[in-house]
Scaffold this motif. Structure first.
Motif, mmCIF file in Angstrom:
data_model
loop_
_atom_site.group_PDB
_atom_site.id
_atom_site.type_symbol
_atom_site.label_atom_id
_atom_site.label_comp_id
_atom_site.label_asym_id
_atom_site.label_seq_id
_atom_site.Cartn_x
_atom_site.Cartn_y
_atom_site.Cartn_z
ATOM 1 N N GLU A 126 97.525 -6.569 66.783
ATOM 2 C CA GLU A 126 96.455 -5.312 66.669
ATOM 3 C C GLU A 126 97.319 -4.098 67.665
ATOM 4 O OE1 GLU A 126 96.972 -8.899 67.725
ATOM 5 O OE2 GLU A 126 96.671 -8.552 70.243
ATOM 6 N N ARG A 127 96.654 -2.902 67.425
ATOM 7 C CA ARG A 127 98.161 -1.985 68.030
ATOM 8 C C ARG A 127 96.321 -0.617 69.087
ATOM 9 N NH1 ARG A 127 99.405 -0.965 61.703
ATOM 10 N NH2 ARG A 127 98.810 -3.532 62.124
ATOM 11 N N GLU A 128 96.863 -0.226 69.537
ATOM 12 C CA GLU A 128 96.177 0.290 70.164
ATOM 13 C C GLU A 128 97.060 1.175 70.919
ATOM 14 O OE1 GLU A 128 92.431 -0.123 73.928
ATOM 15 O OE2 GLU A 128 93.248 -2.338 73.328
ATOM 16 N N ARG A 129 95.887 3.030 71.160
ATOM 17 C CA ARG A 129 96.900 4.079 72.457
ATOM 18 C C ARG A 129 95.910 3.913 73.415
ATOM 19 N NH1 ARG A 129 99.166 8.558 72.079
ATOM 20 N NH2 ARG A 129 99.584 9.442 73.838
ATOM 21 N N ARG A 139 99.062 -0.430 73.248
ATOM 22 C CA ARG A 139 99.488 -2.496 73.572
ATOM 23 C C ARG A 139 99.504 -2.967 71.989
ATOM 24 N NH1 ARG A 139 94.927 -3.078 75.781
ATOM 25 N NH2 ARG A 139 95.575 -3.950 77.642
#
Length: 319
Positions: free
Chosen positions: A97-100, A107
């Motif tokens: 996962e990749r989250e701004r 994250r």
């Protein structure tokens, strides 16, 4: 993904089959960048974080004496020809996962390739993580060894990490709970599952251009077309492992199908016919010769995992 295999409750790692794939006597060579090594007694590929956590908890209750090894992209490991005892958890393609987040934070999952992380951050207009594009592994592996490239290291960017322990318990931890050094991280006996990085605001086009520039330099100086693990040894204080190996006259030295790269002496490559024992022989020979000639003990950056075949026991004894 293959359907979950029904696991024998007595001999397998789990009492109850997880949702992910479980395989006995599973080949591992194809899961590493060196493309060598023996099989895992058991291989488990979770489908997501919940599957990983519940499977570890089940394993802790059912087979607590069975060792567990985590494997990402397999870029910083040499799996010996006898394979790995116990359970290998393969995270490549999982926990990606990749989250701004608010501010200049992201994250990222531990199974995300470092190059993907670098590009995501650049596209978000966040700079400072471009060097991650030069690390041929996952963020989990990078966190474990404080990986770095081109003067940057990952832990100075870390705001927090998420981990899971052998009982399947999840934790959130701060950098202050770890002792961080050059290619060294000491702390709780847990596996990293993700992190929050703090970066700086910047221009997306500039960050992307910087990544392309760094990758061109990497391609120019490193033997990327052949199987390798990346850099084999840590650089000693005030020097470079590649310089010492070359000065010892070892550049281009072959053993079996393996070779100390003529392009970069801190890389060991092979032609497709090597065994893990050939690579390990060159590793120990380079250590021995550099110490004999220059009094410098090179420390491996690569992790040696698993069992040698009986004929390779002399290699294990030289560690």
């Amino acid at each position: 993904m293959m359907a979950a295999r029904a696991v024998e409750p007595v001999n397998g790692p789990f009492a109850h089959a997880p949702r992910g794939e479980v395989r006995p006597d599973a080949p591992l060579a194809g899961l590493t960048s060196w493309r060598v090594g023996g099989p895992a007694d058991w291989l488990f590929r979770p489908v997501d974080r919940a599957d990983l956590v519940s499977a570890l908890a089940d394993h802790a209750r059912h087979a607590p004496a069975m060792p567990v090894t985590f494997l990402g992209l397999g870029s910083n490991v040499l799996i010996r020809d006898g394979g790995i005892e116990g359970l290998v958890v393969h995270l490549s393609g999982v926990l990606n996962e990749r989250e701004r987040l608010e501010g200049n934070r992201v994250r990222l999952g531990a199974g995300l390739a470092c190059a993907q992380a670098a590009r995501f951050c650049a596209r978000q207009g966040l700079v400072g993580g471009e060097f991650l594009a030069g690390i041929p592994g996952t963020l989990g592996g990078a966190l474990r060894m404080n990986a770095g490239a081109w003067g940057g290291e990952i832990w100075p960017l870390v705001e927090s990490v998420s981990t899971v322990d052998a009982d399947g318990q999840e934790h959130q931890r701060e950098p202050g709970e770890y002792r961080i050094g050059y290619r060294s991280v000491e702390g709780p006996e847990e596996w990293f599952t993700g992190c929050v990085l703090q970066l700086e605001p910047g221009d997306p086009a500039t960050g992307t251009a910087r990544i392309k520039e760094l990758l061109r330099e990497r391609s120019r100086t490193q033997p990327l077309g052949l199987p390798s693990c990346g850099s084999v040894f840590r650089n000693p204080p005030g020097d470079h492992a590649a310089r010492l190996i070359e000065a010892a006259g070892l550049k281009g030295l072959r053993h079996g199908g393996a070779e100390i790269s003529p392009k970069h002496a801190n890389f060991i490559t092979h032609d497709g016919a090597a065994q893990a024992a050939d690579i390990e022989w060159l590793l120990h020979h380079a250590q021995s010769e550099v110490e004999r000639r220059f009094g410098v003990c090179l420390e491996p950056e690569v992790r040696l995992l698993g069992r040698p075949r009986p004929m390779d026991e002399t290699i294990e004894g030289r560690q």
